[in-house]
Design an enzyme around this catalytic site. Structure first.
Site, PDB file in Angstrom:
ATOM      1  N   ARG A   2       1.003  -1.148  -0.133  1.00 33.34           N
ATOM      2  CA  ARG A   2       0.035   0.079   0.028  1.00 33.34           C
ATOM      3  C   ARG A   2       0.854   1.311   0.013  1.00 33.34           C
ATOM      4  O   ARG A   2       0.492   2.287  -0.599  1.00 33.34           O
ATOM      5  CB  ARG A   2      -0.916   0.107   1.237  1.00 33.34           C
ATOM      6  CG  ARG A   2      -1.919   1.038   1.122  1.00 33.34           C
ATOM      7  CD  ARG A   2      -2.938   0.837   2.137  1.00 33.34           C
ATOM      8  NE  ARG A   2      -2.559   1.000   3.369  1.00 33.34           N
ATOM      9  CZ  ARG A   2      -3.315   0.919   4.577  1.00 33.34           C
ATOM     10  NH1 ARG A   2      -4.578   0.309   4.593  1.00 33.34           N
ATOM     11  NH2 ARG A   2      -2.804   1.094   5.627  1.00 33.34           N
ATOM     12  N   LYS A  30      -2.386   6.487   1.228  1.00 32.41           N
ATOM     13  CA  LYS A  30      -2.519   6.842   2.630  1.00 32.41           C
ATOM     14  C   LYS A  30      -1.586   7.993   2.588  1.00 32.41           C
ATOM     15  O   LYS A  30      -0.190   7.872   2.939  1.00 32.41           O
ATOM     16  CB  LYS A  30      -1.971   5.551   3.423  1.00 32.41           C
ATOM     17  CG  LYS A  30      -2.415   5.802   4.929  1.00 32.41           C
ATOM     18  CD  LYS A  30      -2.368   4.481   5.737  1.00 32.41           C
ATOM     19  CE  LYS A  30      -2.325   4.815   7.129  1.00 32.41           C
ATOM     20  NZ  LYS A  30      -3.514   5.186   7.673  1.00 32.41           N
ATOM     21  N   GLU A  41     -16.212   6.591   4.594  1.00 32.09           N
ATOM     22  CA  GLU A  41     -15.322   6.055   5.796  1.00 32.09           C
ATOM     23  C   GLU A  41     -15.580   6.703   6.948  1.00 32.09           C
ATOM     24  O   GLU A  41     -16.284   7.714   6.941  1.00 32.09           O
ATOM     25  CB  GLU A  41     -13.636   6.329   5.527  1.00 32.09           C
ATOM     26  CG  GLU A  41     -13.444   5.828   4.244  1.00 32.09           C
ATOM     27  CD  GLU A  41     -11.751   5.700   4.213  1.00 32.09           C
ATOM     28  OE1 GLU A  41     -11.265   4.645   5.319  1.00 32.09           O
ATOM     29  OE2 GLU A  41     -11.131   6.379   3.513  1.00 32.09           O
TER      30      GLU A  41
HETATM   31  N1  PLP Z   1      -9.226   4.410   6.403  1.00 32.26           N
HETATM   32  C1  PLP Z   1      -8.476   5.370   6.753  1.00 32.26           C
HETATM   33  C2  PLP Z   1      -8.748   6.790   6.149  1.00 32.26           C
HETATM   34  C3  PLP Z   1      -7.282   5.074   7.462  1.00 32.26           C
HETATM   35  O1  PLP Z   1      -6.487   6.240   7.916  1.00 32.26           O
HETATM   36  C4  PLP Z   1      -7.140   3.763   8.093  1.00 32.26           C
HETATM   37  C5  PLP Z   1      -6.033   3.265   8.721  1.00 32.26           C
HETATM   38  O2  PLP Z   1      -4.800   2.918   8.378  1.00 32.26           O
HETATM   39  C6  PLP Z   1      -7.906   2.844   7.644  1.00 32.26           C
HETATM   40  C7  PLP Z   1      -9.085   3.035   6.598  1.00 32.26           C
HETATM   41  C8  PLP Z   1      -7.710   1.434   8.143  1.00 32.26           C
HETATM   42  O3  PLP Z   1      -6.619   0.832   7.336  1.00 32.26           O
HETATM   43  P1  PLP Z   1      -6.096  -0.520   7.824  1.00 32.26           P
HETATM   44  O4  PLP Z   1      -6.897  -1.396   8.281  1.00 32.26           O
HETATM   45  O5  PLP Z   1      -5.141  -0.925   6.917  1.00 32.26           O
HETATM   46  O6  PLP Z   1      -5.256   0.025   9.374  1.00 32.26           O
HETATM   47  C1  COI Z   2      -4.143   3.183  11.512  1.00 31.45           C
HETATM   48  O1  COI Z   2      -5.201   2.639  11.696  1.00 31.45           O
HETATM   49  O2  COI Z   2      -3.164   2.673  11.310  1.00 31.45           O
HETATM   50  C2  COI Z   2      -4.297   4.784  11.307  1.00 31.45           C
HETATM   51  O3  COI Z   2      -3.476   4.886  10.649  1.00 31.45           O
HETATM   52  C3  COI Z   2      -4.793   5.651  12.070  1.00 31.45           C
HETATM   53  C4  COI Z   2      -4.223   6.969  12.040  1.00 31.45           C
HETATM   54  C5  COI Z   2      -4.256   7.850  10.989  1.00 31.45           C
HETATM   55  C6  COI Z   2      -4.161   7.351  13.410  1.00 31.45           C
END
Ligand code: PLP
Ligand code: COI
Length: 335
Positions: A77, A180, A216
């Site tokens: 990612r 991200k 989201e």
């Molecule tokens: N959506 C956003 C905007 C996020 O910052 C995050 C955190 O990482 C997620 C979703 C969840 O992604 P993940 O499950 O890969 O941590």
């Molecule tokens: C995560 O879930 O890892 C995130 O990145 C959330 C964060 C932006 C605080």
């Protein structure tokens, strides 16, 4: 150290890892106890948002072993984020090796099993080109650091109240919402701050084009449950969450149907449970969603729903080594 009292915040650890890309190749990883980076005032990441980051956790298991959860997914990612910003892509192996070493070299900061806290890893990529024009950065730096953290939402596995506020769009359909990068979070601070001031844990964002479809939940993906089905939004402007991907696989494994499709706001009242999911949030079940425009409130109740709890346990059982990792998601980094 009072592990159980930790919130989701930066706590100083010992060692971070760095690698620089000079326009041609990535350097060997360098480990340092320096928490600072010295940079030129005209470095591009400081002006034009040429940066990306990741979030992942290391878990001290019931068996004492320390596991990373799907680190290659985070590496890939970050590569996707880099591609979208025309930044150099860190190789998967470099990224994962830095993560492994950071866990090992900061072992004393890994919260013990049962404390509810974990070691959060924050890999970050910054464009380090010095200039003034808006253009790509051929040079970059990868940094991986860590911090022990408690639950993202105060209270851990507790239901949260969220608000649909159309005051600010977080990400546009052809923008950067699916990667991200810091700009997405900058575009959520105003509405996030407003929501917190008004007593909500987070904003449930809707799509920027029509303001009709659920996207989201702050820094976490959204899912709803009904008819033994796990429903989660499909949209070009949400982050492909690794937790959500894992929950979809677990839900299917547990005999549920899984749907990834647009979710109109009106459908929210047909779910029996809903939740926010992500690395930091794990699963935060949603008690209520208030739509500021319509004045309507959808309530799922203050109790944690049975399906949210089942999915939460199935995921955490794998992360903490309590059940067999049949999907091969974890990597033991400390035996
Ligand atoms: N959506 C956003 C905007 C996020 O910052 C995050 C955190 O990482 C997620 C979703 C969840 O992604 P993940 O499950 O890969 O941590
Ligand atoms: C995560 O879930 O890892 C995130 O990145 C959330 C964060 C932006 C605080």
């Amino acid at each position: 150290m009072n592990w159980s009292a930790l919130g989701f915040d930066y706590y100083k650890t010992e060692i971070n890892a760095r690698s620089t890309f000079d326009g041609e190749k990535w350097s060997e990883l360098v480990y340092t106890d320096d928490e600072y980076i010295k940079m030129h005032i005209s470095t591009t990441c400081l002006h034009y948002g040429l940066q990306a980051f990741e979030g992942m956790k290391a878990f001290r298991g019931v068996d004492g072993k320390v596991r990373l959860f799907r680190p290659e997914e985070n590496a890939r990612r970050m590569q996707a984020s880099a591609r979208k910003l025309c930044l150099p892509e860190p190789p998967v192996e470099l990224f994962v090796e830095a993560c492994r070493e950071i866990v090992r070299r900061n072992e004393k900061f890994i919260p013990p099993y049962g404390s509810g806290a974990t070691l959060y890893l924050r890999p970050m990529l910054i464009g380090t080109h010095v200039g003034l024009g808006v253009k790509r950065s051929p040079e970059a730096m990868l940094i991986v650091y860590c911090s022990p953290v408690g639950p993202y939402f105060k209270g851990g596995m507790k239901t949260i109240n969220v608000v649909i506020d159309r005051v600010q769009d977080r990400a546009a359909p052809r923008g950067t919402g699916d990667v991200k990068v810091g700009g997405n979070y900058a575009a959520s601070i105003f509405s996030g701050t407003k929501a917190h001031t008004e007593g909500y844990s987070n904003v449930l964002y809707v799509d920027a084009a029509e303001h009709r479809y659920v996207e989201e939940c702050g820094a976490a993906n959204f899912f709803g449950i009904k008819d033994n089905t796990y429903v989660t939004p499909k949209s070009p402007s949400i982050l492909p969450s690794i937790t959500n991907k894992s929950l979809r696989e677990l839900a299917a494994h547990l005999g549920m149907k899984v749907e990834e499709r647009p979710i109109p706001v009106e459908e929210l009242s047909t779910f029996v449970e809903a939740g926010a999911c992500g690395t930091a949030a794990v699963i935060s079940p949603i008690a209520s969603i208030f739509d500021l425009d319509s004045g309507e409130r959808v309530s799922y109740g203050n109790e944690v729903g049975a399906t949210c709890l089942k999915l939460y346990n199935a995921l955490q059982d794998i992360q903490y080594g309590r059940s067999e990792d049949i999907f091969g998601w974890t990597e033991v980094v400390i035996e």
